[in-house]
Design a protein around this motif. Structure first.
Motif, mmCIF file in Angstrom:
data_model
loop_
_atom_site.group_PDB
_atom_site.id
_atom_site.type_symbol
_atom_site.label_atom_id
_atom_site.label_comp_id
_atom_site.label_asym_id
_atom_site.label_seq_id
_atom_site.Cartn_x
_atom_site.Cartn_y
_atom_site.Cartn_z
ATOM 1 N N SER A 7 -5.705 -20.581 -13.984
ATOM 2 C CA SER A 7 -5.033 -21.036 -15.203
ATOM 3 C C SER A 7 -4.744 -22.518 -15.111
ATOM 4 O O SER A 7 -4.809 -23.113 -14.029
ATOM 5 C CB SER A 7 -3.726 -20.257 -15.419
ATOM 6 O OG SER A 7 -2.765 -20.605 -14.435
ATOM 7 N N ARG A 17 0.127 -21.838 -21.548
ATOM 8 C CA ARG A 17 -0.837 -21.749 -20.465
ATOM 9 C C ARG A 17 -2.195 -21.355 -21.020
ATOM 10 O O ARG A 17 -2.287 -20.652 -22.032
ATOM 11 C CB ARG A 17 -0.393 -20.696 -19.452
ATOM 12 C CG ARG A 17 -0.958 -20.884 -18.055
ATOM 13 C CD ARG A 17 -0.179 -21.943 -17.314
ATOM 14 N NE ARG A 17 -0.711 -22.194 -15.981
ATOM 15 C CZ ARG A 17 -0.372 -23.239 -15.237
ATOM 16 N NH1 ARG A 17 0.506 -24.112 -15.689
ATOM 17 N NH2 ARG A 17 -0.891 -23.416 -14.042
ATOM 18 N N TRP A 19 -5.804 -19.576 -19.555
ATOM 19 C CA TRP A 19 -6.240 -18.865 -18.356
ATOM 20 C C TRP A 19 -7.585 -18.182 -18.584
ATOM 21 O O TRP A 19 -8.034 -17.997 -19.702
ATOM 22 C CB TRP A 19 -5.194 -17.827 -17.943
ATOM 23 C CG TRP A 19 -4.862 -16.813 -18.997
ATOM 24 C CD1 TRP A 19 -3.907 -16.923 -19.977
ATOM 25 C CD2 TRP A 19 -5.492 -15.544 -19.208
ATOM 26 N NE1 TRP A 19 -3.907 -15.807 -20.775
ATOM 27 C CE2 TRP A 19 -4.857 -14.938 -20.334
ATOM 28 C CE3 TRP A 19 -6.516 -14.854 -18.558
ATOM 29 C CZ2 TRP A 19 -5.221 -13.680 -20.810
ATOM 30 C CZ3 TRP A 19 -6.888 -13.601 -19.038
ATOM 31 C CH2 TRP A 19 -6.238 -13.021 -20.139
ATOM 32 N N ARG A 36 5.910 -14.239 -23.600
ATOM 33 C CA ARG A 36 5.059 -14.997 -24.515
ATOM 34 C C ARG A 36 3.846 -14.163 -24.925
ATOM 35 O O ARG A 36 3.448 -13.266 -24.206
ATOM 36 C CB ARG A 36 4.625 -16.303 -23.849
ATOM 37 C CG ARG A 36 5.794 -17.270 -23.622
ATOM 38 C CD ARG A 36 5.629 -18.099 -22.365
ATOM 39 N NE ARG A 36 6.794 -18.929 -22.108
ATOM 40 C CZ ARG A 36 7.905 -18.510 -21.494
ATOM 41 N NH1 ARG A 36 7.993 -17.259 -21.066
ATOM 42 N NH2 ARG A 36 8.917 -19.333 -21.316
ATOM 43 N N TRP A 37 3.266 -14.487 -26.069
ATOM 44 C CA TRP A 37 2.112 -13.729 -26.554
ATOM 45 C C TRP A 37 0.831 -14.500 -26.304
ATOM 46 O O TRP A 37 0.843 -15.711 -26.081
ATOM 47 C CB TRP A 37 2.274 -13.401 -28.043
ATOM 48 C CG TRP A 37 2.328 -14.579 -28.970
ATOM 49 C CD1 TRP A 37 3.419 -15.343 -29.266
ATOM 50 C CD2 TRP A 37 1.250 -15.132 -29.731
ATOM 51 N NE1 TRP A 37 3.089 -16.337 -30.165
ATOM 52 C CE2 TRP A 37 1.765 -16.226 -30.466
ATOM 53 C CE3 TRP A 37 -0.099 -14.809 -29.876
ATOM 54 C CZ2 TRP A 37 0.975 -17.006 -31.330
ATOM 55 C CZ3 TRP A 37 -0.894 -15.577 -30.727
ATOM 56 C CH2 TRP A 37 -0.347 -16.647 -31.437
ATOM 57 N N ASP A 38 -0.281 -13.783 -26.339
ATOM 58 C CA ASP A 38 -1.583 -14.360 -25.998
ATOM 59 C C ASP A 38 -2.623 -14.069 -27.072
ATOM 60 O O ASP A 38 -2.599 -13.011 -27.717
ATOM 61 C CB ASP A 38 -2.108 -13.764 -24.690
ATOM 62 C CG ASP A 38 -1.250 -14.097 -23.497
ATOM 63 O OD1 ASP A 38 -1.665 -14.949 -22.697
ATOM 64 O OD2 ASP A 38 -0.168 -13.499 -23.346
ATOM 65 N N VAL A 40 -6.455 -13.381 -26.762
ATOM 66 C CA VAL A 40 -7.303 -13.006 -25.639
ATOM 67 C C VAL A 40 -8.695 -12.613 -26.123
ATOM 68 O O VAL A 40 -8.839 -11.903 -27.132
ATOM 69 C CB VAL A 40 -6.695 -11.827 -24.853
ATOM 70 C CG1 VAL A 40 -7.529 -11.521 -23.622
ATOM 71 C CG2 VAL A 40 -5.261 -12.114 -24.456
ATOM 72 N N GLY A 72 -7.940 -16.463 -22.169
ATOM 73 C CA GLY A 72 -6.757 -16.318 -23.010
ATOM 74 C C GLY A 72 -5.978 -17.607 -23.188
ATOM 75 O O GLY A 72 -6.010 -18.503 -22.338
ATOM 76 N N ILE A 73 -5.279 -17.679 -24.303
ATOM 77 C CA ILE A 73 -4.333 -18.757 -24.581
ATOM 78 C C ILE A 73 -2.955 -18.116 -24.667
ATOM 79 O O ILE A 73 -2.718 -17.254 -25.511
ATOM 80 C CB ILE A 73 -4.652 -19.483 -25.900
ATOM 81 C CG1 ILE A 73 -6.087 -20.027 -25.892
ATOM 82 C CG2 ILE A 73 -3.651 -20.611 -26.155
ATOM 83 C CD1 ILE A 73 -6.528 -20.569 -27.237
ATOM 84 N N THR A 74 -2.056 -18.522 -23.784
ATOM 85 C CA THR A 74 -0.674 -18.064 -23.831
ATOM 86 C C THR A 74 0.130 -19.104 -24.602
ATOM 87 O O THR A 74 0.158 -20.274 -24.226
ATOM 88 C CB THR A 74 -0.091 -17.906 -22.416
ATOM 89 O OG1 THR A 74 -0.907 -16.993 -21.670
ATOM 90 C CG2 THR A 74 1.328 -17.388 -22.468
#
Length: 233
Positions: A7, A17, A19, A36-38, A40, A72-74
């Motif tokens: 990440s 973040r 990752w 937090r939501w992602d 994905v 993924g994008i957090t």
């Protein structure tokens, strides 16, 4: 063999973040609680899928497809998609239709599938198109400022923007931080003192609920069942 995760941080205020991971020879992982939501995307057997993964309030086992890749994008606390209420995503997810190896469908438009190195470009476009927004009151409170609203209004807006209470976020983030410190070799008693737990049983209950591991398991060599992404928030 296992679940290989990497990440990176981002200079975007909307992103916590970015990752990516790949699996090999592992059928299950422990999905750690996350405030937090992602967004994905994953590829398995030449099929590409996508989903919005909401906050998770407790650790739970999760299946891992064999030889799959994930990206993924957090998103940062306070960032949300207004058309997709975050409270409906807590301990839940929403599939993204029309996902291919190059694009996906979101809020009536086609978007180019992002990559690990250029995720910020997608987020900038989502913000420009009003698909993604960040509550300025919540952002100010998280930055340590005192928003000019009542405590009750702040609590209501925080819950609306994150799907969780401020207390729940603190508990989840503290447990994740504790897990990292234990993995780095810090004794449990020092973790209790540093992070403000009442005692070791309090730490044990928190780890069991939010991380799915005991302090001893986190300090020992890795378990055959890997943990999902852990990083310092």
């Amino acid at each position: 063999m296992g679940l290989h995760v990497e990440s990176r941080a981002s200079d975007s205020p909307y992103i916590d973040r970015i990752w990516r991971s790949r699996s090999s020879g592992v059928a299950q992982m422990m999905s750690v609680a996350a405030a937090r939501w992602d967004l994905v995307f994953w590829e398995h057997r030449s099929q590409v899928c996508g989903a919005v993964q909401g906050p998770e309030t407790r650790a739970r086992p999760a299946p891992v497809p064999e030889d799959a890749t994930f990206f993924g994008i957090t998103f940062s606390l306070g960032t949300a998609m207004p058309h997709l209420p975050i409270d409906r995503l807590v301990d839940n997810s929403a599939p993204i239709p029309g996902t291919t190896g190059s694009s996906f469908w979101l809020k009536g438009s086609t978007w180019r599938l992002p990559g690990y190195d250029d995720a910020e470009a997608l987020v900038r476009r989502l913000v420009r198109e009003d698909v993604l927004a960040r509550d300025p009151v919540v952002a100010a409170a998280l930055d340590g400022s005192r928003p000019e609203v009542s405590d009750r209004t702040l609590q209501r807006r925080f819950l609306a923007a994150t799907g969780l209470t401020r207390g729940a976020v603190r508990q989840i983030d503290r447990a994740r931080h504790a897990a990292i410190l234990l993995q780095e070799g810090l004794p449990a008693q020092e973790v209790v003192h540093e992070l403000g737990y009442f005692d070791q049983p309090h730490l044990a209950r928190s780890l069991s609920r939010f991380v799915g591991r005991t302090a001893t398991q986190l300090a020992d060599p890795p378990s055959p069942e890997p943990l999902s992404l852990l990083y310092k928030t």
